[in-house]
Design an enzyme around this catalytic site. Structure first.
Site, PDB file in Angstrom:
ATOM      1  N   GLU A 135      41.875  31.240  21.992  1.00  0.00           N
ATOM      2  CA  GLU A 135      42.238  30.550  23.228  1.00  0.00           C
ATOM      3  C   GLU A 135      43.341  31.291  23.979  1.00  0.00           C
ATOM      4  O   GLU A 135      43.319  31.386  25.213  1.00  0.00           O
ATOM      5  CB  GLU A 135      42.737  29.123  22.926  1.00  0.00           C
ATOM      6  CG  GLU A 135      41.679  28.180  22.386  1.00  0.00           C
ATOM      7  CD  GLU A 135      41.596  28.188  20.866  1.00  0.00           C
ATOM      8  OE1 GLU A 135      41.914  29.228  20.239  1.00  0.00           O
ATOM      9  OE2 GLU A 135      41.197  27.163  20.297  1.00  0.00           O
ATOM     10  N   LYS A 190      44.101  34.485  24.019  1.00  0.00           N
ATOM     11  CA  LYS A 190      43.577  35.681  24.669  1.00  0.00           C
ATOM     12  C   LYS A 190      42.956  35.322  26.018  1.00  0.00           C
ATOM     13  O   LYS A 190      43.252  35.948  27.037  1.00  0.00           O
ATOM     14  CB  LYS A 190      42.524  36.329  23.768  1.00  0.00           C
ATOM     15  CG  LYS A 190      41.714  37.423  24.430  1.00  0.00           C
ATOM     16  CD  LYS A 190      40.490  37.764  23.594  1.00  0.00           C
ATOM     17  CE  LYS A 190      39.647  38.825  24.264  1.00  0.00           C
ATOM     18  NZ  LYS A 190      40.272  40.154  24.262  1.00  0.00           N
ATOM     19  N   LYS A 210      52.602  50.804  15.820  1.00  0.00           N
ATOM     20  CA  LYS A 210      52.172  49.942  14.727  1.00  0.00           C
ATOM     21  C   LYS A 210      53.314  49.241  14.024  1.00  0.00           C
ATOM     22  O   LYS A 210      54.349  49.838  13.763  1.00  0.00           O
ATOM     23  CB  LYS A 210      51.406  50.767  13.695  1.00  0.00           C
ATOM     24  CG  LYS A 210      49.961  50.801  13.993  1.00  0.00           C
ATOM     25  CD  LYS A 210      49.220  51.687  13.042  1.00  0.00           C
ATOM     26  CE  LYS A 210      47.838  51.923  13.601  1.00  0.00           C
ATOM     27  NZ  LYS A 210      47.050  50.692  13.709  1.00  0.00           N
ATOM     28  N   ILE A 267      33.569  63.373  22.572  1.00  0.00           N
ATOM     29  CA  ILE A 267      33.939  62.800  21.272  1.00  0.00           C
ATOM     30  C   ILE A 267      32.874  61.858  20.732  1.00  0.00           C
ATOM     31  O   ILE A 267      32.901  61.473  19.575  1.00  0.00           O
ATOM     32  CB  ILE A 267      35.319  62.102  21.375  1.00  0.00           C
ATOM     33  CG1 ILE A 267      36.360  63.081  21.917  1.00  0.00           C
ATOM     34  CG2 ILE A 267      35.780  61.555  20.047  1.00  0.00           C
ATOM     35  CD1 ILE A 267      36.500  64.373  21.113  1.00  0.00           C
ATOM     36  N   CYS A 305      42.135  41.839  20.144  1.00  0.00           N
ATOM     37  CA  CYS A 305      41.922  41.413  18.766  1.00  0.00           C
ATOM     38  C   CYS A 305      40.888  42.313  18.092  1.00  0.00           C
ATOM     39  O   CYS A 305      40.088  42.948  18.763  1.00  0.00           O
ATOM     40  CB  CYS A 305      41.397  39.987  18.732  1.00  0.00           C
ATOM     41  SG  CYS A 305      42.528  38.795  19.473  1.00  0.00           S
ATOM     42  N   TRP A 309      39.767  49.761   8.517  1.00  0.00           N
ATOM     43  CA  TRP A 309      39.482  48.762   9.547  1.00  0.00           C
ATOM     44  C   TRP A 309      38.616  47.619   9.023  1.00  0.00           C
ATOM     45  O   TRP A 309      37.986  46.900   9.786  1.00  0.00           O
ATOM     46  CB  TRP A 309      38.861  49.441  10.783  1.00  0.00           C
ATOM     47  CG  TRP A 309      39.868  50.298  11.514  1.00  0.00           C
ATOM     48  CD1 TRP A 309      41.212  50.382  11.248  1.00  0.00           C
ATOM     49  CD2 TRP A 309      39.644  51.179  12.608  1.00  0.00           C
ATOM     50  NE1 TRP A 309      41.821  51.257  12.101  1.00  0.00           N
ATOM     51  CE2 TRP A 309      40.878  51.769  12.953  1.00  0.00           C
ATOM     52  CE3 TRP A 309      38.501  51.537  13.338  1.00  0.00           C
ATOM     53  CZ2 TRP A 309      41.013  52.685  13.991  1.00  0.00           C
ATOM     54  CZ3 TRP A 309      38.636  52.463  14.370  1.00  0.00           C
ATOM     55  CH2 TRP A 309      39.878  53.026  14.697  1.00  0.00           C
ATOM     56  N   HIS A 323      42.117  57.257  28.628  1.00  0.00           N
ATOM     57  CA  HIS A 323      42.577  55.878  28.802  1.00  0.00           C
ATOM     58  C   HIS A 323      42.940  55.567  30.241  1.00  0.00           C
ATOM     59  O   HIS A 323      43.373  54.471  30.548  1.00  0.00           O
ATOM     60  CB  HIS A 323      43.760  55.602  27.874  1.00  0.00           C
ATOM     61  CG  HIS A 323      43.318  55.567  26.453  1.00  0.00           C
ATOM     62  ND1 HIS A 323      43.228  56.700  25.694  1.00  0.00           N
ATOM     63  CD2 HIS A 323      42.878  54.556  25.680  1.00  0.00           C
ATOM     64  CE1 HIS A 323      42.769  56.373  24.503  1.00  0.00           C
ATOM     65  NE2 HIS A 323      42.544  55.085  24.463  1.00  0.00           N
ATOM     66  N   CYS A 349      39.273  61.406  23.575  1.00  0.00           N
ATOM     67  CA  CYS A 349      38.641  60.388  22.730  1.00  0.00           C
ATOM     68  C   CYS A 349      37.286  60.035  23.342  1.00  0.00           C
ATOM     69  O   CYS A 349      36.866  60.649  24.320  1.00  0.00           O
ATOM     70  CB  CYS A 349      39.555  59.163  22.637  1.00  0.00           C
ATOM     71  SG  CYS A 349      39.100  58.016  21.327  1.00  0.00           S
TER      72      CYS A 349
END
Ligand code: GLN
Ligand code: ZN
Length: 785
Positions: free
Chosen positions: A17, A19, A112, A432, A517, A562, A695, A727
């Site tokens: 919610e 997000k 991180k 990539i 997420c 991951w 990006h 990337c």
């Protein structure tokens, strides 16, 4: 009575919610009031859940509109001056500008949070940083919880950890000089909490699990001396590793209790036992806050028995760390295999486990006999499934030989064979892997998943995408092509779905940063590949073109890193099973005529343990897993690997030990600075430093790419250089992608001509003007949704 609490709860909500409310606000589609209301509703629900589960204290202050480190900075008033915001009147919109940047200023740097996949915003400090107080949101939240009648334990990032995680751009400036002012600000905050009748405050100090030098250990003394006698009791929380090394010094701090991660580091209790002050509370972190397996309650009770005997009421029970790192609730998971579902506990279920443990300790095990029996049968179920696992996997693992990790010949010979086979120009161009994931592609995949699109129709549409990608690459003049990954929603999920031993949740989201997420798959059993995964796709793509087509795989360490990984065998063993599965795929790709195979390992670095002393052990098995996955091929098959945003310099020997023929890495945002490390180390194999930042939608000019390439040629011998973006391109649109790649190919061609005319020596003399991106640190979006 053993008391119960949690170091923190996920804030995104069981249906993400938060997000959706954040993103609607950012798009200007909803008001600040609506976002605040959503947040208040989530907090209220989460406190209710904790209270209903019978926890003695509910956690408040663990909520954040974007990030708890930014929240702490906003509470202290220590915001980056370059934004020009008044911390006391900071609006929510300005708070988000700090996190996401605005027209005038790049965002605060993100990195991180220890060894998790959560990212925090790095405080930017200088000699003028002030700690005069900022917004009172945390106090408002605590008042909310108090008004609802909860017994509240505020949670704050502790002063030394906050400072440790900060950075400064001011040369020669020592952040530790800020400590007295910082500690005074914390003292004010604690006094304001006391005025609300708060008894306990949790200060998170995970930095205490790191290898700290004396100056930082002294900082603990200084900071906590300033916090003594504030009128509230302090729970100093450590997690993610052992704090045993510093136990004696920490135990002498004027605090009232210590939280220890007894899941990651159960043995640290021995060291703490010697030094724990007679009145101090021990919060035993015994439920795994980093993983999703149901706790073995019987085993934990056995572990707790001697602690309870020794500490009595001074023993508290808790998860090992904040539950931020696990999904919110199992309740909506209706499609999971019921047996596997019975083995799991997400944040909500962990609250109940805590309750059972406390009741068993306080009232005797008979009082929770049913719950313990259910826990036993879940454990028995997992054990039984281990007995019936694929015996072949176990046999193959047992039969792994050292030679399986070695290519047949050394690099020098391989590369000669590969050059002869591939016939590429100098400075070969490639990408990539992924190409723009258009709305159409997403819809196609979704329709197939829902069963609305038949397998044949789906295959045809994906093939049409592949053909389109191949034609565009040929037209652009790229040298080594890719199929574009249209069939992949996520580089781990895609492979996990085709491997045995993996399971998937529908709603198992975990916050990565801000509103982003991840939904890590679960590795619950032995991993193997029942049948080829990418071979048909790769063969089809190669059939469309005479140029070499790169096969595209995700490496064993990234698959591991991951995912939520089984906790009943060492991670190294699971990595080896993954490596063998990928090795099969590599062999089949080669068999199908694919001459270049890329094995992505963007997560290699993030698997590093917190303590440097443990790095070697990890790197050894991680590197071995990659090599086993790759080394099955002939000399003239070329192995590539790719890594995203990361610092490599401190692990270059391990990166070289992967022995990939070519590595592609991010370098454009740091203006090739990262390459200096490769040059100094004398990295032996070929390397493709990214020449533009994918990006950003900005199309880099031929000149800008050319400058970066010249710079690359100055530090790496040109015959070992490749030309590629930073990337994968899945987040971009086709128009900007084609424009950027066109410029990239043009820059490579110009440089080839110059190399032919003047040789490398000519390039070495050219002065280059490079602009370092303002936001050099960063985060790759590859795995977030
Ligand atoms: N092949 C992947 C892609 O291009 C690599 C992404 C990554 O390394 N994170 O999307
Ligand atoms: Zn990448």
């Amino acid at each position: 009575m053993a008391r119960t609490h949690i170091p923190g709860f996920p804030r995104i909500g069981a249906k993400r919610e938060l997000k959706f409310a954040q993103e609607a606000f950012w798009r200007g589609e909803s008001s600040e009031a609506a976002l605040r209301e959503c947040a208040a509703g989530l907090r209220k629900t989460h406190w209710r859940q904790q209270a209903d589960a019978g926890l003695d204290l509910v956690a408040a202050g663990d909520f954040a509109y974007y990030d708890q480190m930014l929240g702490m900075s906003a509470l202290l008033g220590a915001l980056p001056a370059r934004f020009g915001f008044d911390p006391r009147t900071l609006t929510l919109a300005q708070y988000f500008e700090l996190a996401r940047g605005n027209a005038a200023q790049p965002a605060m740097e993100m990195t991180k949070w220890f060894d998790t996949n959560y990212h925090y915003l790095v405080p930017e400090l200088g000699p003028d940083t002030r700690f005069d107080g900022g917004v009172d949101w945390v106090f408002d939240e605590i008042d909310e919880a108090l008004a609802l009648g909860h017994r509240v334990k505020p949670v704050l990032v502790g002063p030394v950890t906050w400072l440790w995680l900060s950075k400064t751009h001011v040369a020669g400036f020592d952040r530790l000089t800020l400590l007295p002012k910082l500690a005074a600000a914390y003292r004010d905050i604690l006094q304001r909490l006391r005025a609300r009748g708060i008894e306990w405050v949790q200060l998170d100090e995970p930095a205490l699990c790191l290898e700290l030098d004396d100056a930082w250990l002294d900082a603990y003394d200084t900071a906590y001396a300033a916090l003594a006698d504030c009128g509230v009791k302090l729970l100093l929380a450590t997690y993610f590793d052992s704090a045993a090394e510093h136990a004696a010094r920490a135990a002498a701090l004027p605090v009232h209790g210590f939280h220890l991660d007894l899941v990651r580091a159960p043995q640290q209790w021995q060291a703490w036992r010697e030094v724990l002050p007679a009145n101090a509370v021990l919060s035993a972190g015994v439920i795994d806050g980093r993983n999703i397996w149901r706790a073995d309650l019987r085993a934990i009770l056995a572990q707790l028995a001697p602690l309870h005997a020794e500490l009595g009421d001074r023993l508290w029970l808790a998860p090992s760390c904040s539950l931020l790192h696990v999904p919110v609730s199992l309740a909506p998971e209706t499609r999971l295999d019921p047996e596997i579902r019975g083995w799991l506990a997400f944040a909500t279920e962990k609250l109940d486990e805590l309750k059972v443990l406390a009741t068993a300790l306080n009232d005797g095990e008979a009082a929770v006999a049913d719950a313990l029996a259910a826990s036993d049968s879940a454990q028995a179920g997992r054990r039984a499934s281990r007995r019936v696992v694929n015996a072949q996997v176990r046999q193959r693992v047992a039969a792994v030989t050292p030679e399986m990790a070695d290519r047949r010949s050394p690099f020098a010979q391989r590369i000669a064979d590969q050059r002869a086979a591939l016939q590429l120009p100098p400075l070969p161009t490639t990408t990539i892997g992924s190409f723009p994931q258009t709305a159409e592609i997403r819809q196609t995949r979704a329709a197939f998943k829902r069963g609305e699109l038949g397998a044949l129709a789906y295959l045809q549409r994906i093939r049409a995408e592949i053909e389109d990608a191949v034609r565009r690459q040929e037209a652009l003049g790229l040298d080594v092509l890719v199929h574009g990954e249209a069939e992949r929603n996520d580089m781990v999920e895609y492979f996990g779905e085709q491997l045995c031993g993996y399971a998937f949740t529908e709603f198992g989201w975990v916050q990565s940063y801000g509103s982003r997420c991840v939904k890590p798959p679960l590795i619950y059993g032995d991993v193997y590949r029942p049948e080829p995964i990418t071979v048909d796709t790769a063969r089809y793509a190669q059939s469309l073109t005479d140029r070499p087509m790169k096969g595209m795989l995700t490496g064993p360490i990234t698959m591991l890193q991951w995912s939520f990984v089984r906790d009943d065998q060492p991670r190294a063993d699971t990595a080896l099973q993954l490596a063998l599965a990928i090795r099969d795929e590599v062999a089949d790709l080669e068999q199908a005529g694919i001459r270049v195979i890329q094995i992505d390992e963007p997560a290699l670095r993030e698997g590093l343990p917190l303590r440097r002393a443990d790095w070697d052990g990890y790197l050894q098995w991680a590197v071995r897993a990659f090599r086993i996955a790759a080394a099955v091929v002939r000399d003239d098959t070329q192995i590539h690997t790719h890594m995203c945003y990361a610092e490599f310099n401190d692990i270059l020997p391990a990166i070289a030990a992967l022995d990939a023929d070519v590595i592609t890495i991010e370098t454009s945002r740091s203006a090739m600075e990262l390459l200096d490390g490769f040059a100094a180390f004398d990295y032996p194999n070929e390397i493709g430093p990214g020449v533009y930042d994918i990006h950003s939608p900005r199309v880099p000019s031929v000149e800008a790419i050319g400058q970066l390439l010249v710079r690359a040629c100055q530090v790496i011998p040109p015959e070992r250089l490749w030309v590629n973006p930073d990337c994968g391109l899945k987040t971009r649109g086709w128009a900007e992608t084609e424009a950027a790649l066109r410029n990239m190919v043009a820059a490579a061609r110009q440089l080839r001509e110059r190399l032919a005319a003047e040789g490398a020596a000519g390039l070495r003399r050219q002065p280059v003007a490079l602009e370092r991106a303002a936001h050099a640190g960063g985060q790759c979006d590859c795995a977030a949704h």
